[in-house]
Design a protein around this motif. Structure first.
Motif, PDB file in Angstrom:
ATOM      1  N   LEU A 331      38.014  39.739  34.177  1.00 21.38           N
ATOM      2  CA  LEU A 331      36.730  40.048  34.811  1.00 21.38           C
ATOM      3  C   LEU A 331      35.744  40.498  33.741  1.00 21.38           C
ATOM      4  O   LEU A 331      36.104  41.165  32.776  1.00 21.38           O
ATOM      5  CB  LEU A 331      36.919  41.149  35.854  1.00 21.38           C
ATOM      6  CG  LEU A 331      35.715  41.575  36.700  1.00 21.38           C
ATOM      7  CD1 LEU A 331      36.163  41.974  38.109  1.00 21.38           C
ATOM      8  CD2 LEU A 331      34.996  42.769  36.045  1.00 21.38           C
ATOM      9  N   ASP A 376      37.782  34.948  34.968  1.00 23.60           N
ATOM     10  CA  ASP A 376      38.044  34.416  36.310  1.00 23.60           C
ATOM     11  C   ASP A 376      36.932  34.835  37.261  1.00 23.60           C
ATOM     12  O   ASP A 376      36.552  34.082  38.155  1.00 23.60           O
ATOM     13  CB  ASP A 376      39.392  34.937  36.828  1.00 23.60           C
ATOM     14  CG  ASP A 376      40.554  34.477  35.967  1.00 23.60           C
ATOM     15  OD1 ASP A 376      40.748  33.257  35.841  1.00 23.60           O
ATOM     16  OD2 ASP A 376      41.248  35.341  35.399  1.00 23.60           O
ATOM     17  N   ILE A 377      36.422  36.029  37.059  1.00 24.99           N
ATOM     18  CA  ILE A 377      35.334  36.558  37.888  1.00 24.99           C
ATOM     19  C   ILE A 377      34.246  37.072  36.953  1.00 24.99           C
ATOM     20  O   ILE A 377      34.484  37.995  36.170  1.00 24.99           O
ATOM     21  CB  ILE A 377      35.824  37.691  38.812  1.00 24.99           C
ATOM     22  CG1 ILE A 377      36.972  37.194  39.698  1.00 24.99           C
ATOM     23  CG2 ILE A 377      34.678  38.227  39.673  1.00 24.99           C
ATOM     24  CD1 ILE A 377      37.637  38.287  40.511  1.00 24.99           C
TER      25      ILE A 377
END
Length: 468
Positions: A331, A376-377
């Motif tokens: 993240l 991923d985020i």
């Protein structure tokens, strides 16, 4: 005639020196075979040297002779040759460099975690000094230096034209002395000055603590020789502080990297075996694979890795390995993108060459070089502001409302806890990582409960008594 003699002399010198760069220890009992192998290597190097462009070598000797004879100040041959070496390395890439006695000492001190300076990891961009990341709890970090800042002046003098080593040397100084750095930052309309007081930098590699009772937080500021063991110790302390630990946040933001083996050791803490990273290069011995041992010391706890554009090198190896193995969610924002390996080659007792010798790749074969790790985020670091004030009334506040059917306690507006916005405002990325970790943990608990509810009750034994 003299020009050709000069080229020949330089070629001869190179032919004598070059084989020592590729010298390797050869094991074996047959001395003759060893000598033959060494001779073959030298012959191969001589063949390469014979193919060197003589015209360019002639130009080099002409320039060298011209500088030596006509430059406004007299410069001795030792200094000129050192300048030539620095020039070769500075043109290769931003990370290759000639390390004189002072630079060599600084590099060795950085791997152990104590060195002098401002506390910033820097590189060069368009002739200016670019901040890769400030180091935690250092003068630069406390003064407000940020990743991505361009340093254009030091004490009012432009850094344009300076090598990276020369700029770093000017930023060094005695503890307690001040330096004024002029910074260009994308979010600012014009350059601004920061006054920073120099200090002895003692980098604490790993910090840790428990967040919201059940979630471990491990901050790695830089990868030093002992970082892997420090992470093991931090994990043990977290378990002792919170026996019901439900997840871990690994904070690698603004981590400029460091020792490669330390990154491998850290991944080994959280991975149950498997490839961590591999390197590919041109020189024999530069193609290597690094593996984690079996056994996940975290016992499969959910992990969220925090990165940003100040996460470089070894920190990208950790994030990429855990991401490729599906062991963690990453993240933040895309990392710096330094995917090359530098080897330090000593050339004397107090001098060395830092040379880029290979590139490294994640377990799935991704090259990090000039790309970085994509989270991923994606979560930018922002300041959070409430859109509208909290509602002043709920159903429980209305006169004559119906009671709860299950006899639960009523929830009036004044009794409802307000959201803690301190962490949101101080560190929105960490706030989001903590929420994500809570969600992963809650989902796992619900799935485990669901599976437990599906299991049928054990049936009573119906074995017949055959003797009756």
């Amino acid at each position: 005639m003299l020009k050709h003699v000069s080229s020949f002399v330089l070629l001869s010198v190179l032919s004598l020196c070059l084989p020592s760069w590729a010298e390797e220890q050869i094991s074996g009992s047959n001395a003759t075979e060893q000598a033959n192998e060494e001779t073959d290597k030298e012959k191969e190097q001589v063949k390469k040297l014979e193919a060197l462009p003589l015209e360019e070598l002639r130009i080099f000797t002409q320039v060298y002779s011209g500088v030596r004879a006509s430059y406004i100040d007299e410069i001795d041959d030792k200094t000129l040759l050192e300048y030539a070496i620095k020039g070769i390395l500075s043109e290769l890439d931003p990370h290759s460099a000639y390390l004189d006695a002072s630079s060599f000492d600084d590099l060795q001190m950085q791997t152990t975690g104590e060195f002098g300076g401002l506390g910033i990891e820097v590189g060069m961009e368009d002739g200016y000094v670019k901040v890769i990341s400030p180091i935690d709890d250092t003068p630069a970090e406390r003064a407000g230096v940020e990743s991505g800042d361009l340093i254009i002046k030091l004490d009012g003098e432009s850094v344009k034209g300076l090598s990276l080593d020369e700029a770093i040397e000017r930023m060094r100084g005695e503890k307690g002395t001040d330096i004024i750095i002029t910074i260009v930052r994308e979010s600012e309309n014009q350059p601004f000055d920061l006054t920073i007081t120099r200090d002895v930098i003692k980098v604490r590699s790993v910090r840790s603590g428990v967040r919201d009772e059940y979630y471990g937080y491990i901050r790695v500021a830089q990868f030093q020789l002992h970082t892997g063991q420090d992470v093991v110790d931090a994990l043990a302390e977290l378990r002792e502080a919170s026996p019901d630990l439900r997840g871990i946040i690994l904070d690698l933001r603004n981590n400029p990297g460091g020792v490669l083996s330390a990154a491998v050791d850290m991944v080994d803490v959280f991975l149950d075996g498997g490839l961590v990273v591999y390197t590919e290069g041109r020189v024999e011995g530069s193609n290597k694979k690094y593996f984690a041992d079996s056994g996940d010391l975290s016992n499969g706890l959910p992990i969220v890795v925090l990165i940003n554009d100040g996460s470089a090198s070894a920190s990208e190896i950790v994030a990429g390995a855990l991401q490729d193995h599906g062991r963690a969610l990453v993240l933040g924002t895309r990392s710096f993108g330094k995917g090359s390996v530098q080897s330090v080659i000593p050339i004397s007792d107090d001098r060395a060459v830092k040379l880029t010798t290979s590139r490294y790749f994640t377990p799935n074969g991704r090259s990090i070089q000039a790309q970085g790790i994509e989270p991923d985020i994606i979560v930018e670091r922002v300041r959070v502001t409430a859109v509208q004030p909290r509602a002043r009334y709920t159903e429980a506040d209305l006169s004559g409302h119906l009671e709860n059917d299950n006899g639960e306690e009523e929830s009036k507006a004044e009794d409802r806890p307000e959201a803690d916005t301190d962490l949101q405002n101080k560190d929105s990325q960490l706030y989001e990582a903590l929420n994500l970790l809570k969600g992963l943990s809650l989902f796992q608990q619900k799935q485990a409960q669901k599976e437990a509810d599906k299991k049928p009750e054990p049936e009573a034994s119906t074995h017949a008594n055959l003797d009756s």
